[in-house]
Design an enzyme around this catalytic site. Structure first.
Site, PDB file in Angstrom:
ATOM      1  N   LYS A 109       0.837  -1.202   0.000  1.00  0.00           N
ATOM      2  CA  LYS A 109       0.000   0.000   0.000  1.00  0.00           C
ATOM      3  C   LYS A 109       0.873   1.254   0.000  1.00  0.00           C
ATOM      4  O   LYS A 109       2.074   1.166   0.289  1.00  0.00           O
ATOM      5  CB  LYS A 109      -0.920  -0.022   1.221  1.00  0.00           C
ATOM      6  CG  LYS A 109      -0.188  -0.006   2.566  1.00  0.00           C
ATOM      7  CD  LYS A 109      -1.105  -0.384   3.724  1.00  0.00           C
ATOM      8  CE  LYS A 109      -0.363  -0.363   5.052  1.00  0.00           C
ATOM      9  NZ  LYS A 109      -1.173  -0.936   6.143  1.00  0.00           N
TER      10      LYS A 109
ATOM     11  N   TYR B  92      14.489  30.337   9.124  1.00  0.00           N
ATOM     12  CA  TYR B  92      13.241  31.023   9.485  1.00  0.00           C
ATOM     13  C   TYR B  92      13.097  31.150  10.998  1.00  0.00           C
ATOM     14  O   TYR B  92      13.374  30.211  11.741  1.00  0.00           O
ATOM     15  CB  TYR B  92      12.038  30.234   8.963  1.00  0.00           C
ATOM     16  CG  TYR B  92      11.831  30.357   7.466  1.00  0.00           C
ATOM     17  CD1 TYR B  92      11.509  31.577   6.882  1.00  0.00           C
ATOM     18  CD2 TYR B  92      11.936  29.236   6.652  1.00  0.00           C
ATOM     19  CE1 TYR B  92      11.312  31.671   5.513  1.00  0.00           C
ATOM     20  CE2 TYR B  92      11.737  29.323   5.279  1.00  0.00           C
ATOM     21  CZ  TYR B  92      11.423  30.553   4.713  1.00  0.00           C
ATOM     22  OH  TYR B  92      11.228  30.642   3.368  1.00  0.00           O
TER      23      TYR B  92
HETATM   24  C1  LIG Z   1      -0.393  -1.823   6.900  1.00  0.00           C
HETATM   25  C2  LIG Z   1      -0.937  -3.130   7.303  1.00  0.00           C
HETATM   26  C3  LIG Z   1      -0.091  -4.250   7.428  1.00  0.00           C
HETATM   27  C4  LIG Z   1       1.412  -4.163   7.340  1.00  0.00           C
HETATM   28  O1  LIG Z   1       1.898  -3.653   8.549  1.00  0.00           O
HETATM   29  P1  LIG Z   1       3.467  -3.430   8.800  1.00  0.00           P
HETATM   30  O2  LIG Z   1       3.524  -3.031  10.234  1.00  0.00           O
HETATM   31  O3  LIG Z   1       3.880  -2.359   7.868  1.00  0.00           O
HETATM   32  O4  LIG Z   1       4.147  -4.703   8.525  1.00  0.00           O
HETATM   33  C5  LIG Z   1      -0.685  -5.480   7.686  1.00  0.00           C
HETATM   34  N1  LIG Z   1      -2.031  -5.587   7.843  1.00  0.00           N
HETATM   35  C6  LIG Z   1      -2.856  -4.523   7.773  1.00  0.00           C
HETATM   36  C7  LIG Z   1      -4.310  -4.702   7.987  1.00  0.00           C
HETATM   37  C8  LIG Z   1      -2.339  -3.257   7.511  1.00  0.00           C
HETATM   38  O5  LIG Z   1      -3.157  -2.196   7.459  1.00  0.00           O
END
Ligand SMILES: *Cc1c(COP(=O)(O)O)cnc(C)c1O
Length: 378
Positions: free
Chosen positions: A53, A266
């Site tokens: 993702k 800044y």
């Molecule tokens: C993002 C996600 C993962 C992966 O998690 P990591 O901690 O990045 O390994 C697995 N399952 C679900 C439902 C997620 O949303």
């Protein structure tokens, strides 16, 4: 399986330095593949999937997926339908789960791309079933996260309604698997076992990266790591079991000497306690360097490697620039046109995150689109 394009298609560019480049993100695809194999080994008999993702945690969906496919990965997880459609283009034959579940009205799009939603409520199960032909789905149970997922006390109803679909996976997600001794982990596993018992013979999945390393080994049939694939440390209480994947370098644009008391950046948040040599590098918050890495008088924060020497950020991180105190760096490395390293073997994503008051996941996923990206090890 999909056609694996030759490495040459992965947009390689010249080594630093193409004179026009000020920031370069190098993604080591062999490290990514090796991390996947490491997790697969730890998972034993369970299948090792991959969460891709958010553009593979900011590192590039297509190149990351191609490397994972070559390593042997067959099951992928994305957040939404658009990501799923992009993933389908890369992997025509892979199993692709959509973690958002069924967004109202999106069934047709899911089906057209052969995507499997992780259904998170009885209503979603019904809407998916209504499409006919008993479509495939994962059923996501809520064991404590309270974002989405079918509550455990509705597991019997879920099993009943699931007769009108084809469940291919039952899953749940940990709240704090990065904390090895958190009692909540055990409670979530017990709740999940309850729900899972109603889905005999359906594969189960509960482990994100950190959960793969829990003493309970809640691997079930399929693990779904993301973060650790991309070099994040899934075991913050122990040495990192995976290799860094992202290396980030930026170019020095300007170097000057300043007198004691002179302010930098800044709002003049930082002033030189003594004579200092300072360098301005060509990355800023628009590239994903967190404003939280800003260093004020009395508070150190971000660091970069200049000629192998750690140099602190000084003053506020601005949109396009960070200023470093390079007084301790070798003179030849702290020169206009030279490259400094912000992420790599020495400064890992966890360290960069903790110096900026954030988490490694945010460091990775916010790496900006302005960097030149190089994919190596394909
Ligand atoms: C993002 C996600 C993962 C992966 O998690 P990591 O901690 O990045 O390994 C697995 N399952 C679900 C439902 C997620 O949303």
């Amino acid at each position: 399986m999909g056609i694996i394009e030759p490495a040459v298609r992965l947009r390689p560019r010249t080594e630093p330095s193409d004179p026009a480049e000020t920031g370069v993100l190098t993604v080591d695809l062999s490290a990514l593949a090796e991390n996947w194999r490491t997790l697969a080994r730890v998972a034993g008999d369970a299948e090792c999937g991959a969460v891709v993702k958010a553009d593979a945690y900011g590192l590039g969906l297509a190149p990351a997926m191609r490397a994972l496919l070559l390593a042997g990965c067959r099951t992928f997880f994305v957040a939404n339908v658009l990501e799923g459609e992009a993933a389908r283009m890369v992997a025509p034959d892979a199993t692709i789960y959509v973690l958002d579940g069924l967004v109202p009205g999106a069934a047709r799009r899911l089906m057209a791309a052969d995507l499997i939603p992780a259904l998170g409520s009885l209503g979603e199960i019904d809407e998916w079933a209504a499409t006919g032909r008993r479509p495939k789905a994962a059923i996501h149970f809520d064991t404590g996260m309270n974002r989405f997922g079918v509550p455990i006390h509705e597991a019997a109803q879920a099993a009943d309604r699931a007769r009108h679909i084809t469940p291919t996976l039952v899953m749940s997600h940990f709240v704090s698997s990065q904390m090895r001794d958190e009692p909540r982990n055990e409670r979530q596993i017990e709740a999940f076992l309850d729900a899972r018992a109603r889905f005999a013979n359906i594969p189960a999945s509960m482990s994100n990266s950190s959960a793969v390393f829990l003493p309970q080994r809640p691997h079930f049939d399929l693990i779904r790591p993301g973060y650790a694939l991309y070099g994040g440390n899934p075991t913050p209480y122990a040495e990192c079991p995976v290799r860094p994947v992202a290396r980030l370098k930026a170019r020095i644009l300007s170097v000057r000497e300043i007198e004691p008391g002179v302010c930098v950046g800044y709002d003049a948040l930082w002033s030189a306690p003594k004579r200092a040599r300072i360098a301005t590098i060509g990355v800023g918050y628009a590239d994903g360097v967190p404003v939280g890495a800003t260093a004020c008088d009395g508070k150190t924060a971000g660091e970069a490697l200049v000629g192998g020497v750690r140099c602190p950020f000084i003053g506020r991180v601005s949109m396009d620039y960070v200023v470093l105190d390079v007084s301790k760096a070798p003179k030849d490395a702290a020169q206009r046109g030279e490259w400094v390293e912000l992420l790599g073997d020495e400064i890992c994503v966890e360290e960069a995150a903790s110096r900026a008051g954030t988490i490694g996941y945010e460091i990775l996923t916010r790496l900006g689109m302005r960097f030149s990206r190089r994919y190596i090890g394909a």
